[in-house]
Motif scaffolding. Structure first.
Motif, PDB file in Angstrom:
ATOM      1  N   ALA A 115       0.826  -1.213   0.000  1.00  0.00           N
ATOM      2  CA  ALA A 115       0.000   0.000   0.000  1.00  0.00           C
ATOM      3  C   ALA A 115       0.856   1.257   0.000  1.00  0.00           C
ATOM      4  O   ALA A 115       0.565   2.215  -0.735  1.00  0.00           O
ATOM      5  CB  ALA A 115      -0.931   0.001   1.210  1.00  0.00           C
ATOM      6  N   SER A 116       1.913   1.275   0.795  1.00  0.00           N
ATOM      7  CA  SER A 116       2.743   2.474   0.872  1.00  0.00           C
ATOM      8  C   SER A 116       3.513   2.706  -0.416  1.00  0.00           C
ATOM      9  O   SER A 116       3.736   3.852  -0.824  1.00  0.00           O
ATOM     10  CB  SER A 116       3.703   2.388   2.069  1.00  0.00           C
ATOM     11  N   ARG A 117       3.922   1.639  -1.076  1.00  0.00           N
ATOM     12  CA  ARG A 117       4.649   1.794  -2.341  1.00  0.00           C
ATOM     13  C   ARG A 117       3.725   2.337  -3.433  1.00  0.00           C
ATOM     14  O   ARG A 117       4.125   3.195  -4.223  1.00  0.00           O
ATOM     15  CB  ARG A 117       5.271   0.462  -2.761  1.00  0.00           C
ATOM     16  N   LEU A 118       2.494   1.841  -3.471  1.00  0.00           N
ATOM     17  CA  LEU A 118       1.540   2.387  -4.430  1.00  0.00           C
ATOM     18  C   LEU A 118       1.247   3.850  -4.129  1.00  0.00           C
ATOM     19  O   LEU A 118       1.191   4.683  -5.035  1.00  0.00           O
ATOM     20  CB  LEU A 118       0.244   1.577  -4.397  1.00  0.00           C
ATOM     21  N   ALA A 119       1.074   4.167  -2.850  1.00  0.00           N
ATOM     22  CA  ALA A 119       0.775   5.543  -2.450  1.00  0.00           C
ATOM     23  C   ALA A 119       1.924   6.481  -2.776  1.00  0.00           C
ATOM     24  O   ALA A 119       1.709   7.672  -3.035  1.00  0.00           O
ATOM     25  CB  ALA A 119       0.454   5.597  -0.958  1.00  0.00           C
ATOM     26  N   ALA A 120       3.158   5.951  -2.777  1.00  0.00           N
ATOM     27  CA  ALA A 120       4.334   6.763  -3.087  1.00  0.00           C
ATOM     28  C   ALA A 120       4.501   6.983  -4.587  1.00  0.00           C
ATOM     29  O   ALA A 120       5.419   7.698  -5.006  1.00  0.00           O
ATOM     30  CB  ALA A 120       5.586   6.095  -2.518  1.00  0.00           C
ATOM     31  N   GLY A 121       3.639   6.367  -5.381  1.00  0.00           N
ATOM     32  CA  GLY A 121       3.688   6.589  -6.817  1.00  0.00           C
ATOM     33  C   GLY A 121       4.536   5.597  -7.590  1.00  0.00           C
ATOM     34  O   GLY A 121       4.783   5.791  -8.788  1.00  0.00           O
ATOM     35  N   GLU A 122       4.985   4.523  -6.929  1.00  0.00           N
ATOM     36  CA  GLU A 122       5.779   3.523  -7.637  1.00  0.00           C
ATOM     37  C   GLU A 122       4.926   2.777  -8.658  1.00  0.00           C
ATOM     38  O   GLU A 122       3.725   2.582  -8.471  1.00  0.00           O
ATOM     39  CB  GLU A 122       6.364   2.508  -6.658  1.00  0.00           C
ATOM     40  N   THR A 123       5.558   2.347  -9.732  1.00  0.00           N
ATOM     41  CA  THR A 123       4.946   1.407 -10.654  1.00  0.00           C
ATOM     42  C   THR A 123       5.399   0.020 -10.241  1.00  0.00           C
ATOM     43  O   THR A 123       6.596  -0.268 -10.211  1.00  0.00           O
ATOM     44  CB  THR A 123       5.377   1.682 -12.105  1.00  0.00           C
ATOM     45  N   LEU A 124       4.457  -0.838  -9.898  1.00  0.00           N
ATOM     46  CA  LEU A 124       4.766  -2.162  -9.387  1.00  0.00           C
ATOM     47  C   LEU A 124       4.349  -3.235 -10.391  1.00  0.00           C
ATOM     48  O   LEU A 124       3.320  -3.112 -11.052  1.00  0.00           O
ATOM     49  CB  LEU A 124       4.057  -2.406  -8.056  1.00  0.00           C
ATOM     50  N   PHE A 125       5.167  -4.262 -10.475  1.00  0.00           N
ATOM     51  CA  PHE A 125       4.883  -5.392 -11.350  1.00  0.00           C
ATOM     52  C   PHE A 125       4.572  -6.616 -10.496  1.00  0.00           C
ATOM     53  O   PHE A 125       5.313  -6.934  -9.573  1.00  0.00           O
ATOM     54  CB  PHE A 125       6.082  -5.693 -12.254  1.00  0.00           C
ATOM     55  N   THR A 126       3.481  -7.278 -10.816  1.00  0.00           N
ATOM     56  CA  THR A 126       3.159  -8.518 -10.120  1.00  0.00           C
ATOM     57  C   THR A 126       3.202  -9.688 -11.086  1.00  0.00           C
ATOM     58  O   THR A 126       2.730  -9.588 -12.225  1.00  0.00           O
ATOM     59  CB  THR A 126       1.781  -8.457  -9.428  1.00  0.00           C
ATOM     60  N   SER A 127       3.785 -10.794 -10.633  1.00  0.00           N
ATOM     61  CA  SER A 127       3.666 -12.037 -11.372  1.00  0.00           C
ATOM     62  C   SER A 127       2.292 -12.616 -11.095  1.00  0.00           C
ATOM     63  O   SER A 127       1.560 -12.134 -10.226  1.00  0.00           O
ATOM     64  CB  SER A 127       4.768 -13.008 -10.957  1.00  0.00           C
ATOM     65  N   TRP A 128       1.942 -13.665 -11.827  1.00  0.00           N
ATOM     66  CA  TRP A 128       0.610 -14.259 -11.720  1.00  0.00           C
ATOM     67  C   TRP A 128       0.786 -15.753 -11.531  1.00  0.00           C
ATOM     68  O   TRP A 128       1.454 -16.402 -12.328  1.00  0.00           O
ATOM     69  CB  TRP A 128      -0.173 -13.958 -12.987  1.00  0.00           C
ATOM     70  N   SER A 129       0.212 -16.290 -10.487  1.00  0.00           N
ATOM     71  CA  SER A 129       0.379 -17.702 -10.175  1.00  0.00           C
ATOM     72  C   SER A 129      -0.950 -18.433 -10.233  1.00  0.00           C
ATOM     73  O   SER A 129      -1.901 -18.051  -9.554  1.00  0.00           O
ATOM     74  CB  SER A 129       0.996 -17.873  -8.782  1.00  0.00           C
ATOM     75  N   GLY A 130      -0.983 -19.490 -11.040  1.00  0.00           N
ATOM     76  CA  GLY A 130      -2.188 -20.302 -11.120  1.00  0.00           C
ATOM     77  C   GLY A 130      -1.984 -21.733 -10.676  1.00  0.00           C
ATOM     78  O   GLY A 130      -2.942 -22.492 -10.572  1.00  0.00           O
ATOM     79  N   ILE A 131      -0.727 -22.132 -10.435  1.00  0.00           N
ATOM     80  CA  ILE A 131      -0.425 -23.500 -10.025  1.00  0.00           C
ATOM     81  C   ILE A 131      -0.480 -23.581  -8.500  1.00  0.00           C
ATOM     82  O   ILE A 131       0.318 -22.923  -7.819  1.00  0.00           O
ATOM     83  CB  ILE A 131       0.955 -23.945 -10.545  1.00  0.00           C
ATOM     84  N   PRO A 132      -1.392 -24.356  -7.949  1.00  0.00           N
ATOM     85  CA  PRO A 132      -1.618 -24.355  -6.496  1.00  0.00           C
ATOM     86  C   PRO A 132      -0.615 -25.211  -5.735  1.00  0.00           C
ATOM     87  O   PRO A 132      -0.963 -26.210  -5.099  1.00  0.00           O
ATOM     88  CB  PRO A 132      -3.035 -24.917  -6.377  1.00  0.00           C
ATOM     89  N   ASP A 133       0.628 -24.788  -5.777  1.00  0.00           N
ATOM     90  CA  ASP A 133       1.700 -25.538  -5.134  1.00  0.00           C
ATOM     91  C   ASP A 133       2.674 -24.547  -4.521  1.00  0.00           C
ATOM     92  O   ASP A 133       3.197 -23.661  -5.216  1.00  0.00           O
ATOM     93  CB  ASP A 133       2.412 -26.413  -6.170  1.00  0.00           C
TER      94      ASP A 133
END
Length: 256
Positions: free
Chosen positions: A4-22
């Motif tokens: 939350a603080s990184r988004l509020a500070a204006g950073e552009t964040l990249f998230t990976s996406w996980s679909g394998i339930p392990d």
């Protein structure tokens, strides 16, 4: 820093996406260099147990755990937070009523109706005082309502005005299906880009965060220019395919 603080500070964040339930696979994904890992319960194979077990290796890798819940599973939003998720993405938020139900599950009173019980979240965050946790949690947890349909677009202003909604996350594949009345699925459909831009500008004008699932990584710069500051890129199958392609190409070229 928190998600939350990184988004509020204006950073552009990249998230990976996980679909394998392990959890071991999640551990590997968390080591890839993304800022966050999103565990997908909607179209991916993740379920309550894999989310519970998958958040720990994400935290251990100093990444931010995010969960996309199934459609309408507002109860799982609270569960994900109690397991230690820092943000939750809710698909198919098509009305203000949907947004209100989502926000109620995400935030403690007086903003929402989230029940007390951070059984795993507090210990995983290093413990602390329960009163401080209660006081800080509403600001420290991020709720993203997905905009994917014409109904959601029509309700966007009301969704943004809903207390407890912190951001909008665009699902461009479903949005393209809605945009073309079911004629095609194209996440980079040029004719919808003006509206995609408008969604971001309206979201940022409301003081909220704007996220996007990105199919073509080369589009990231354009989306950032529109105002999107959370970008989801690919999933395990894509990462493995790209890695295998690069390794095999190097091997075969070396033989030639």
């Amino acid at each position: 820093m928190t998600f939350a603080s990184r988004l509020a500070a204006g950073e552009t964040l990249f998230t990976s996406w996980s679909g394998i339930p392990d959890a071991i696979t999640v551990e590997v994904v968390a080591s890839l260099g993304f800022d966050a890992v999103t565990l997908d319960m909607q179209h991916g194979g993740h379920h309550e147990d894999s989310v519970l077990r998958g958040i720990a290796p994400i935290q251990h890798a100093n990444r931010h755990p995010v969960v996309r819940i199934p459609v309408g599973r507002w109860d799982m939003a609270s569960r994900a937070l109690d397991f230690g998720a820092e943000a939750v993405i809710a698909p198919m938020v098509n009305s203000v009523a949907d947004a209100q139900r989502f926000a109620a599950a995400m935030k403690y009173p007086p903003v929402g109706e989230r029940s007390w019980g951070p059984t795993f979240a507090m210990p995983r965050a290093g413990g602390g005082d329960a009163k401080n946790w209660l006081r800080e949690s509403n600001a420290g947890t991020v709720s993203f309502a997905m905009i994917e349909t014409k109904a959601a677009l029509a309700a966007l202003d009301g969704i943004l005005e809903t207390p407890g909604i912190d951001g909008i996350f665009v699902g461009p594949a479903d949005f393209s299906i809605a945009w073309t009345d079911g004629a095609t699925v194209d996440s980079t459909l040029e004719e919808m880009m003006e509206t995609i831009t408008s969604i971001a500008s309206r979201t940022r004008a409301a003081g909220k965060h704007a996220g996007m699932y990105v199919v073509d990584a080369g589009m990231c710069g354009r989306f950032v220019g529109m105002g999107y500051n959370l970008l989801a890129i690919g999933a395990e199958h894509r990462y493995m395919a790209l890695g295998a392609e690069a390794l095999l190409s190097a091997a075969r070229n070396s033989i030639r």
